[in-house]
Design an enzyme around this catalytic site. Structure first.
Site, PDB file in Angstrom:
ATOM      1  CG  ASN A   1      -1.783   1.212   1.334  1.00 44.93           C
ATOM      2  OD1 ASN A   1      -1.935   1.956   0.369  1.00 44.93           O
ATOM      3  ND2 ASN A   1      -2.358   1.437   2.511  1.00 44.93           N
ATOM      4  CD1 TRP A   2       3.445   1.131  -2.993  1.00 44.88           C
ATOM      5  CD2 TRP A   2       3.476   2.395  -4.827  1.00 44.88           C
ATOM      6  NE1 TRP A   2       4.170   0.447  -3.935  1.00 44.88           N
ATOM      7  CE2 TRP A   2       4.210   1.209  -5.083  1.00 44.88           C
ATOM      8  CE3 TRP A   2       3.349   3.325  -5.851  1.00 44.88           C
ATOM      9  CZ2 TRP A   2       4.827   0.951  -6.305  1.00 44.88           C
ATOM     10  CZ3 TRP A   2       3.966   3.072  -7.075  1.00 44.88           C
ATOM     11  CH2 TRP A   2       4.699   1.895  -7.296  1.00 44.88           C
ATOM     12  CE  LYS A   3      -0.282   3.328   4.845  1.00 42.99           C
ATOM     13  NZ  LYS A   3      -0.117   3.477   6.299  1.00 42.99           N
TER      14      LYS A   3
ATOM     15  CG  HIS B   1      -5.966   1.877   5.303  1.00 42.22           C
ATOM     16  ND1 HIS B   1      -5.484   2.802   6.189  1.00 42.22           N
ATOM     17  CD2 HIS B   1      -4.961   0.972   5.099  1.00 42.22           C
ATOM     18  CE1 HIS B   1      -4.240   2.486   6.520  1.00 42.22           C
ATOM     19  NE2 HIS B   1      -3.901   1.380   5.866  1.00 42.22           N
TER      20      HIS B   1
ATOM     21  CD  GLU C   1      -3.036   5.627   6.832  1.00 41.39           C
ATOM     22  OE1 GLU C   1      -1.999   5.348   7.445  1.00 41.39           O
ATOM     23  OE2 GLU C   1      -3.133   5.614   5.585  1.00 41.39           O
TER      24      GLU C   1
ATOM     25  N   GLY D   1       2.337   2.545  11.093  1.00 38.69           N
ATOM     26  CA  GLY D   1       3.213   3.699  10.965  1.00 38.69           C
ATOM     27  C   GLY D   1       3.817   4.152  12.278  1.00 38.69           C
TER      28      GLY D   1
ATOM     29  N   GLY E   1       4.945   1.218   4.676  1.00 43.31           N
ATOM     30  CA  GLY E   1       6.227   1.858   4.379  1.00 43.31           C
ATOM     31  C   GLY E   1       7.239   0.951   3.718  1.00 43.31           C
TER      32      GLY E   1
END
Length: 690
Positions: free
Chosen positions: A447-449, A534, A536, A612, A674
């Site tokens: 997941n590159w976000k 997700h 976030e 994170g 990450g």
């Protein structure tokens, strides 16, 4: 440090609970005594007579019940946050009240433990300061209190506790308190209670004299009293030391017809004496006056003295005689003494040689059919059973035992559930009972976000693709990129090696929704997966279960496989709510799917507190949660569907811990944040499957 906080919180909890339970119960079973104390406080505040008796009685019952219930709820850690807040507020108010009574001394006894335990006002203040400190501790760390009951059974304890204490108060009002801590209890000899033991400390007094001579005034004591040339002006005597006060020190009987004190005559009478106790005849219950008259006639027939002791005046006595036809003699006794003797207005005492052998509420007077022989030959003429152990056993059987059985049943149920989860997560069990894990897809998804420009993203995708083409992975690999990368990245990936997915999609199919990207648009880029739910997105963009439900439906309708995320916060984990949180998230957004639709769902458990942050759930914690998730899938869609569903772990997974996590039987891969932005780290995690 955490262990010290937990120990301190639970010690404070047990101290408060024990105090509140004892204090609440002894007041609840003596509601009239608590009412009298409330009236004392109102008198001290100048509010006497402002509130009718029924209001102060209701306040007595309510206050006692609240205190008792709070103690039980704290003991069992029921609604920990709410109860700790209420207890802190309650204790703070009580501390302020005791500061007032310690300074102003408006009442001699605070009444916090009824008649069971007497404290001075300063002792009460010290006690409340300790309780306030303990309440602050519990308020600060409520979730560190260990639960004795699971949330699903707490309602039973709540309702049973409230019912028990209210019924106890009602029973005590209608009858008499089951426990009598006053000096006039059954078995007490009144003359003995009035005696001062030989050698007991006597009160001490000091007298000072004000004298003057030649216009000058001075104060003297007996020790330095001057000669006769000094002229007397004034004197004052004060008590400097309290002496011994006998348990019964204010009992006296004055015959109202003669004005004679007959206390000694009544107490020294050999044989039986009936005393009808009516503190206020104008407020006495006259519904059972017939039974009282029958008792008086019985006493006359058998030669037993019968007196009515009251604090009322002539007018109230005449009115009582008019409405009841009373012919028994009336005597004057102090109001407080009468209220202390028996908690009933009127109530009846039977003395034998000055000893109290029976007490009756006006609702429980002996019926006429029982009065068919002299008292010597009747059970009511014998000492009434007053065994404290028997009464404690009854309390145990009616209240404590049911709660203990409930606790044991609840803990046994939780233990069996724990065993079930451990059994499901046990590797050998999985090996011999079900080898479906080997058939489930193993997946590592990146997941590159919101990272990488378009050019950087294309280069990273190429690097990952080339590395995996050169060294074929033992699992499915997916990279989920921002929307702007999808079409370009799709051109450089070998779909047989690396799958492509989006990080989100809209909850609308099409239309005037500026900035949104629909599931159909995502599919058109060549993507096959989409991440939904997700943490976030839930936290920063306030995606609700209903919104996610729509997104899931649209994604599946457009042929996308959904990687659906669920997980708890640190606060929810510390409150031991992780199971119910995760279950609620799944039930609200994906458990509505058909069995066929469910085949295109991949779940990702992400402990929010480990995303994170560098923190990682231990492999055992992760395995326990994934095993639980698989169990609720089995409840919804059946065991076979549960065994076929891939469940990923997402929470700071990295090359150093991936192998340990992936070795667990219920963990089918990872949703990598990450570490997926560096091809080397991402490849190392993928290689953990080897």
């Amino acid at each position: 440090m955490d262990k010290i906080k937990t120990i301190l919180t639970n010690l404070s909890r047990f101290l408060i609970a024990a105090t509140f339970i004892f204090s609440g119960y002894v007041k609840a079973i003596d509601p009239l005594g608590t009412q009298y104390k409330i009236q004392d406080y109102l008198t001290a505040l100048g509010l006497a007579g402002l509130f009718p008796d029924w209001i102060t009685l209701v306040a007595s019952v309510a206050l006692s019940a609240l205190e008792f219930c709070l103690g039980i709820f704290l003991l069992f850690a029921i609604h920990r946050r709410l109860v700790s807040k209420i207890i802190l507020a309650f204790t703070a108010v009580m501390t302020l009240i005791t500061v007032w009574i310690a300074v102003a001394d408006p009442v001699k006894d605070c009444g916090c433990f009824g008649d069971a335990l007497k404290l001075t006002n300063m002792e009460t203040l010290g006690k409340n300061i300790i309780l306030l400190a303990a309440s602050l501790t519990v308020f600060r760390w409520p979730l560190r209190m260990v639960r004795f009951l699971s949330k699903s059974t707490q309602w039973i304890a709540i309702n049973y506790t409230a019912l028990f204490i209210l019924v106890s108060s009602g029973h005590s009002i209608y009858h008499l308190p089951p426990l009598d801590f006053r000096p006039y209890h059954i078995g007490a000899n009144i003359p003995e209670g009035m005696k001062i033991p030989e050698g007991a400390p006597q009160p001490e007094f000091e007298t000072t004299f004000i004298l003057q001579k030649n216009g000058q005034k001075k104060t003297f004591t007996l020790d330095d009293y001057p000669d006769s040339t000094w002229e007397f002006v004034d004197s004052k005597t004060v008590q400097t030391k309290e002496g011994y006060t006998p348990p019964i020190h204010d009992f006296s009987i004055e015959d109202l017809s003669t004005g004679e004190d007959i206390t000694d005559a009544v107490l020294s009478h050999k044989g039986y004496t009936f005393l009808l106790i009516a503190p206020h005849l104008e407020k006495s219950d006259d519904s059972n006056f017939g039974s009282i008259d029958q008792l008086y006639e019985y006493a006359q027939d058998n030669g037993y003295p019968f007196y009515c002791l009251t604090a009322s005046g002539d007018k109230a006595i005449r009115h009582w005689c008019d409405i009841t036809g009373a012919e028994y003699p009336f005597c004057a006794t102090d109001e407080v003494t009468l209220k202390t003797i028996i908690r009933s207005n009127p109530g009846l005492l039977l003395l034998k040689d000055g000893t109290i052998i029976q007490k009756w509420s006006h609702n429980d007077l002996p019926p006429e059919g029982q009065l068919n022989a002299p008292l010597e030959d009747l059970s009511i003429g014998q000492m009434a059973p007053n065994s404290l152990p028997d009464k404690i056993v009854k309390i145990f059987l009616w209240f404590i035992l049911p709660l203990l059985l409930l606790t044991m049943a609840d803990r046994l149920w939780m233990w069996t559930q724990w065993l079930r989860r451990k059994e499901q997560s046990n590797k050998l069990y999985k090996l011999f009972i079900n080898n479906k894990r080997d058939m489930r897809k193993k997946i590592v998804a990146g997941n590159w976000k919101m990272n990488e420009t378009l050019q950087e993203g294309v280069e990273l995708a190429k690097e990952i693709n080339e590395a995996l083409q050169a060294d074929k992975p033992n699992c499915d690999v997916v990279i989920c990129t921002p929307f702007i990368h999808l079409a370009s990245v799709a051109q450089v990936l070998d779909p047989e090696v690396v799958g492509l997915g989006a990080e989100n999609c809209a909850d609308k199919a099409k239309g005037a929704y500026t900035g949104e990207v629909s599931a159909a648009m995502v599919k058109s880029t060549g993507a096959r997966y989409v991440i939904l739910g997700h943490s976030e997105r839930r936290q920063y963009y306030h995606e609700t279960p209903e919104i996610l439900k729509e997104k899931v439906q649209l994604a599946l309708a457009n042929g996308l496989k959904v990687i659906f995320c669920c997980g708890e916060t640190l606060e929810e984990r510390e409150a031991n709510k992780q199971n119910e949180v995760v279950k609620a998230e799944l039930e609200a957004s994906v458990f509505n799917l058909s069995s066929e639709e469910w085949r295109n769902i991949i779940l990702a458990y992400e402990p929010i507190w480990a995303i994170g942050t560098g923190k990682t759930a231990t492999s055992d914690q992760a395995e326990e949660m994934l095993a639980y998730i698989r169990s609720i899938i089995a409840e919804k869609y059946g065991q076979e569907a549960a065994e076929d569903t891939s469940i990923l772990y997402g929470g700071s997974c990295n090359p150093s811990n991936a192998a340990d996590l992936f070795a667990k039987p219920d963990i089918d891969g990872g949703l990598i944040g990450g570490a997926s932005l560096k091809a080397g780290d991402f490849k190392a995690i993928i290689d953990a499957w080897k």
